[in-house]
Every structure is written in C-alpha cells, then in structure tokens.
Motif scaffolding. Structure first.
Motif, mmCIF file in Angstrom:
data_model
loop_
_atom_site.group_PDB
_atom_site.id
_atom_site.type_symbol
_atom_site.label_atom_id
_atom_site.label_comp_id
_atom_site.label_asym_id
_atom_site.label_seq_id
_atom_site.Cartn_x
_atom_site.Cartn_y
_atom_site.Cartn_z
ATOM 1 N N SER A 33 0.814 -1.221 0.000
ATOM 2 C CA SER A 33 0.000 0.000 0.000
ATOM 3 C C SER A 33 0.847 1.271 0.000
ATOM 4 C CB SER A 33 -0.948 0.008 1.202
ATOM 5 O OG SER A 33 -0.230 0.163 2.407
ATOM 6 N N SER A 34 2.080 1.179 0.469
ATOM 7 C CA SER A 34 2.934 2.358 0.526
ATOM 8 C C SER A 34 3.915 2.445 -0.647
ATOM 9 C CB SER A 34 3.695 2.397 1.852
ATOM 10 O OG SER A 34 4.550 1.276 1.957
ATOM 11 N N GLY A 35 3.810 1.507 -1.586
ATOM 12 C CA GLY A 35 4.637 1.560 -2.784
ATOM 13 C C GLY A 35 6.012 0.939 -2.655
ATOM 14 N N PHE A 36 6.236 0.158 -1.622
ATOM 15 C CA PHE A 36 7.540 -0.464 -1.415
ATOM 16 C C PHE A 36 7.513 -1.968 -1.660
ATOM 17 C CE2 PHE A 36 7.934 3.446 1.029
ATOM 18 C CZ PHE A 36 9.159 3.904 0.583
ATOM 19 N N GLU A 37 6.598 -2.440 -2.480
ATOM 20 C CA GLU A 37 6.467 -3.876 -2.719
ATOM 21 C C GLU A 37 7.734 -4.467 -3.330
ATOM 22 O OE1 GLU A 37 3.429 -7.073 -4.788
ATOM 23 O OE2 GLU A 37 3.108 -4.952 -5.097
ATOM 24 N N GLU A 38 8.330 -3.768 -4.296
ATOM 25 C CA GLU A 38 9.542 -4.297 -4.940
ATOM 26 C C GLU A 38 10.688 -4.438 -3.931
ATOM 27 O OE1 GLU A 38 10.747 -2.434 -8.591
ATOM 28 O OE2 GLU A 38 8.653 -2.162 -9.192
ATOM 29 N N GLU A 39 10.846 -3.455 -3.059
ATOM 30 C CA GLU A 39 11.892 -3.516 -2.039
ATOM 31 C C GLU A 39 11.639 -4.667 -1.074
ATOM 32 O OE1 GLU A 39 10.457 -0.857 -3.157
ATOM 33 O OE2 GLU A 39 12.008 0.593 -3.665
ATOM 34 N N TRP A 40 10.380 -4.851 -0.687
ATOM 35 C CA TRP A 40 10.023 -5.952 0.199
ATOM 36 C C TRP A 40 10.385 -7.288 -0.440
ATOM 37 C CZ3 TRP A 40 8.820 -7.648 4.823
ATOM 38 C CH2 TRP A 40 8.221 -8.877 4.960
ATOM 39 N N GLU A 41 10.030 -7.463 -1.709
ATOM 40 C CA GLU A 41 10.332 -8.712 -2.412
ATOM 41 C C GLU A 41 11.834 -8.941 -2.495
ATOM 42 O OE1 GLU A 41 8.250 -11.081 -3.291
ATOM 43 O OE2 GLU A 41 6.521 -9.937 -2.633
ATOM 44 N N GLU A 42 12.564 -7.888 -2.789
ATOM 45 C CA GLU A 42 14.032 -8.007 -2.901
ATOM 46 C C GLU A 42 14.646 -8.448 -1.583
ATOM 47 O OE1 GLU A 42 17.788 -5.043 -3.541
ATOM 48 O OE2 GLU A 42 15.973 -4.632 -4.723
ATOM 49 N N VAL A 43 14.263 -7.803 -0.513
ATOM 50 C CA VAL A 43 14.832 -8.124 0.804
ATOM 51 C C VAL A 43 14.367 -9.496 1.272
ATOM 52 C CG1 VAL A 43 14.819 -7.462 3.245
ATOM 53 C CG2 VAL A 43 15.111 -5.723 1.486
ATOM 54 N N SER A 44 13.096 -9.813 1.117
ATOM 55 C CA SER A 44 12.599 -11.096 1.615
ATOM 56 C C SER A 44 13.144 -12.274 0.814
ATOM 57 C CB SER A 44 11.062 -11.120 1.619
ATOM 58 O OG SER A 44 10.551 -11.012 0.317
ATOM 59 N N ASP A 45 13.470 -12.059 -0.459
ATOM 60 C CA ASP A 45 14.044 -13.135 -1.274
ATOM 61 C C ASP A 45 15.492 -13.436 -0.904
ATOM 62 O OD1 ASP A 45 11.682 -13.511 -2.595
ATOM 63 O OD2 ASP A 45 12.280 -12.393 -4.394
#
Length: 47
Positions: A33-45
């Motif tokens: 919702s805050s526009g950080f989905e790509e960063e979340w995916e990168e870090v969680s992967d």
C-alpha cells in the motif's frame, strides 16, 4: 526473527508460527500500500 523464535519454541515447547505469519501478512500489506512492494520482495528473497 524467525530463527530466534524457532529457538525459543524449541526451549519452551510453544509454536509461534501463527503469529509470525500474521506479522508477515501485515508487513506485506503495508509495503504494497505504501509503494515499497519491490523492495520488500528483494529483501525477503535474500533471506
């Protein structure tokens, strides 16, 4: 956090999986919702 939770669960006989899953879902929703989905995916992967 998950590793430490698993260590504590082994010591106490508890199971924290449910609450950890709820935390992850909440974080995912926030980052999307805050526009950080790509960063979340990168870090969680990475982990």
């Amino acid at each position: 956090m998950v590793r430490e939770s698993n260590k504590q669960d082994e010591k106490t006989g508890d199971n924290s999986e449910y609450i950890l899953e709820k935390i992850i879902i909440t974080l995912m929703a926030y980052y999307r919702s805050s526009g950080f989905e790509e960063e979340w995916e990168e870090v969680s992967d990475k982990n």
